[in-house]
Design a protein around this motif. Structure first.
Motif, PDB file in Angstrom:
ATOM      1  N   TRP A 297       0.977  -1.180  -0.018  1.00 22.12           N
ATOM      2  CA  TRP A 297      -0.026  -0.073   0.094  1.00 22.12           C
ATOM      3  C   TRP A 297       0.876   1.317  -0.064  1.00 22.12           C
ATOM      4  CZ3 TRP A 297      -1.104  -4.019   3.433  1.00 22.12           C
ATOM      5  CH2 TRP A 297      -2.503  -4.779   3.140  1.00 22.12           C
ATOM      6  N   LEU A 299       0.330   5.220   1.077  1.00 27.14           N
ATOM      7  CA  LEU A 299      -0.446   6.570   1.688  1.00 27.14           C
ATOM      8  C   LEU A 299       0.224   7.804   1.582  1.00 27.14           C
ATOM      9  CD1 LEU A 299      -0.604   3.633   3.492  1.00 27.14           C
ATOM     10  CD2 LEU A 299      -2.322   5.283   4.527  1.00 27.14           C
ATOM     11  N   LEU A 305      -5.094   6.815   1.783  1.00 30.46           N
ATOM     12  CA  LEU A 305      -4.733   6.208   0.476  1.00 30.46           C
ATOM     13  C   LEU A 305      -4.183   7.120  -0.704  1.00 30.46           C
ATOM     14  CD1 LEU A 305      -6.953   2.991   0.848  1.00 30.46           C
ATOM     15  CD2 LEU A 305      -4.606   3.147   0.963  1.00 30.46           C
ATOM     16  N   GLY A 313      -4.709   2.671  -4.677  1.00 32.69           N
ATOM     17  CA  GLY A 313      -3.561   2.872  -3.355  1.00 32.69           C
ATOM     18  C   GLY A 313      -2.872   1.386  -2.930  1.00 32.69           C
TER      19      GLY A 313
END
Length: 549
Positions: A297, A299, A305, A313
């Motif tokens: 992921w 962020l 995200l 994301g």
């Protein structure tokens, strides 16, 4: 960095065996060229993950472990001395060898609580050489457990201005685990724990962990486990501007085994999380999948995200990839942000009962880098009848990737499941295995024919490779370990006379799980835990080692 002597080129595995007295029998071959079948479609054997909970803690203490007692002078032990001429003979005087500058063992921290089980999983260091370690505090069986964030100065002393007496507890989940009773002979503790942390450029700490879904009013072992991210300021206070009211929740499959292993930030303070979660059905398949997929992921710096990365994301994949292929459990481990953009993530996957190394390389937009092994994914199964795993990956200055983990050349032989070696491989920037690494492309560290593991790895500025994990030199007493290799995979002579540094914290089951080097280059820190015979409960343990001026 301090100046160190160079170690002349010797094959790494042969040196390890010679220095530590290990020997390879006919049915236990030291990893060499004949054992390496670097077949990307091959297989490796399975070992269970060691992240489950044990009980254990004998309070907190700090102190020095002392400096290894290695001798100075010629490290080969050849005793070079200026020649004495005989009758009528003249010889040129021999220049005395430069003394070896061994690193000291540094200081250690052994537990933060005398009454409760405490563990460390992740570690990082700030610009002032303060060390932060994260894990959990709490017995877990019928009692509450909380995420633990602790701060120490470079001498191992708690920093009192951080939280309460140098530690912060964050409790997301009310689940206390299943208590033992007359009818319950086995119990499930809470899984709440912090797993890793990183520092943004303004000094705020981003912590990743996991906890049972706090929205479940009556949590149980079936309650989904969420990956949680939150941020602390320099004093240890929660930053409620991060994410949604101070937390970002990642729950890719709404399952009970969601786990984030690592977190890093890039030069723009964007946050990368490396983990795995319950798989989702491909192509709307009717039969639910029960395996897990790996995820990366990204962020934004504020915890939201970054939807420009991957899909919404995140990038995720299943090995083998695709709807018509077998569903396999993918285990994600540590990853690294790359200097030129993008990331590399380590891990392993079980194929036909044997684990194999997986490295994933993504571009800055979260798509696979097809210049790396053709599809962005290296699948490395070096042992035809064995297994190998990657728990961490380091990046050298030429773009090569060096793994750490553990493996076994043949899991089918008698005692094979117990005879684990710390294994390391190097992969070129294009994803091909590098046969010049160690001996025939492999380093296998086997000090005592027992369980030896690599858990994390970093590359130093001079491209030497530092490993953290565990080594068993005598019997079954496993000690936390630091190991340093030269940039070609040979053992670094100026690190310790015994090749690796062993740390005994009073138990018989001790490991480091994370290692970091300070931005100043002055110290390194390794964090983990100690359990087993000799300890009433688990202790979070930490070593802080000076390495530079």
């Amino acid at each position: 960095m301090a100046k160190y002597n160079n170690f002349h080129h010797l094959t790494a595995i042969g040196v390890f065996v010679a220095l530590l007295g290990g020997c390879a029998t006919d049915d236990e071959t030291v990893l060499g060229q004949e054992d390496l079948e670097l077949d990307p479609e091959g297989s490796g054997g399975e070992r269970p993950d060691d992240t489950g909970s044990n009980t254990g803690s004998n309070g907190s203490s700090t102190g020095t472990s002392g400096t290894p007692s290695g001798s100075e002078g010629n490290p080969d032990g050849a005793g070079l001395e200026p020649s004495e001429p005989g009758d009528g003979e003249t010889t040129e005087p021999t220049t005395p060898p430069e003394p070896v500058e061994y690193w000291g063992d540094g200081v250690t921290v052994n537990g933060v609580s005398a009454e409760q089980d405490d563990r460390f999983h992740g570690v990082t260091i700030d610009a002032d050489d303060n060390v932060y370690a994260v894990g959990y505090l709490g017995n877990g069986l019928g009692e509450n457990r909380s995420m633990l964030i602790a701060k120490f100065d470079s001498t191992g002393a708690p920093v009192a201005t951080f939280g309460e007496g140098g530690r912060v507890l964050v409790d997301f989940s009310p689940y206390t685990g299943t208590p033992l009773s007359d009818t319950v002979t086995t119990a499930d503790p809470s899984n709440e724990e912090a797993r890793d942390l990183t520092l943004q450029s303004d000094g705020r700490l981003v912590v990743v962990g996991r906890a049972e879904d706090p929205s479940d009013a009556a949590p149980s072992t079936a309650t989904p486990i969420d990956i949680q991210l939150f941020r602390l300021d320099a004093a240890g206070a929660r930053d409620l501007t991060f994410g949604t009211q101070g937390v970002t929740v990642l729950n890719p499959g709404n399952g009970t085994n969601e786990l984030a292993w690592g977190v890093e930030v890039d030069g723009s303070d964007r946050i990368y999380v490396f983990g795995h979660g319950t798989a989702t059905n491909p192509d709307d398949a009717a039969t639910p999948r029960t395996d897990q997929d790996r995820y990366v992921w990204r962020l934004n710096p504020d915890g939201t995200l970054d939807t420009t990365f991957g899909t919404g994301g995140a990038f995720s994949f299943d090995i083998p990839n695709g709807a018509s292929t077998p569903a396999l459990n993918d285990n994600s481990r540590f990853g690294r942000v790359l200097p030129g953009g993008g990331v590399v993530a380590s891990g392993y996957t079980n194929v036909a009962g044997r684990n194999q190394i997986v490295l994933l390389k993504l571009l800055d937009d979260g798509t696979p880098d097809t210049s790396f092994s053709g599809d962005g994914i290296v699948r490395l199964a070096p042992f035809a009848t064995g297994m190998a795993e990657a728990y961490g990956v380091a990046v050298q200055s030429d773009g090569s990737f060096v793994t750490t983990g553990y493996g076994n050349v043949d899991v089918e032989r008698a005692g094979g499941a117990e005879l684990l070696d710390m294994v390391s491989f190097r992969v070129r920037p294009d994803g091909t295995p590098d046969p010049s690494w160690g001996l025939g492309g492999a380093v296998a560290y086997n000090p005592g024919d027992a369980q030896d593991r690599g858990r994390d790895v970093v590359a130093l500025d001079d491209d030497r490779i530092l490993y953290a994990g565990a080594a068993t030199t005598l019997g079954t007493n496993k000690d936390a370990m630091l190991l340093l290799l030269e940039k070609d995979g040979a053992p670094a002579r100026n690190f310790d006379p015994a090749v690796h540094k062993a740390y005994d914290f009073g138990g018989d089951n001790e490991e480091f799980f994370s290692v970091a080097v300070s931005p100043s280059g002055r110290v390194l820190a390794a964090a983990g835990y100690a359990t087993g015979t000799g300890l009433p409960n688990g202790n979070g343990v930490l070593a802080i080692v000076p390495i530079g001026e």
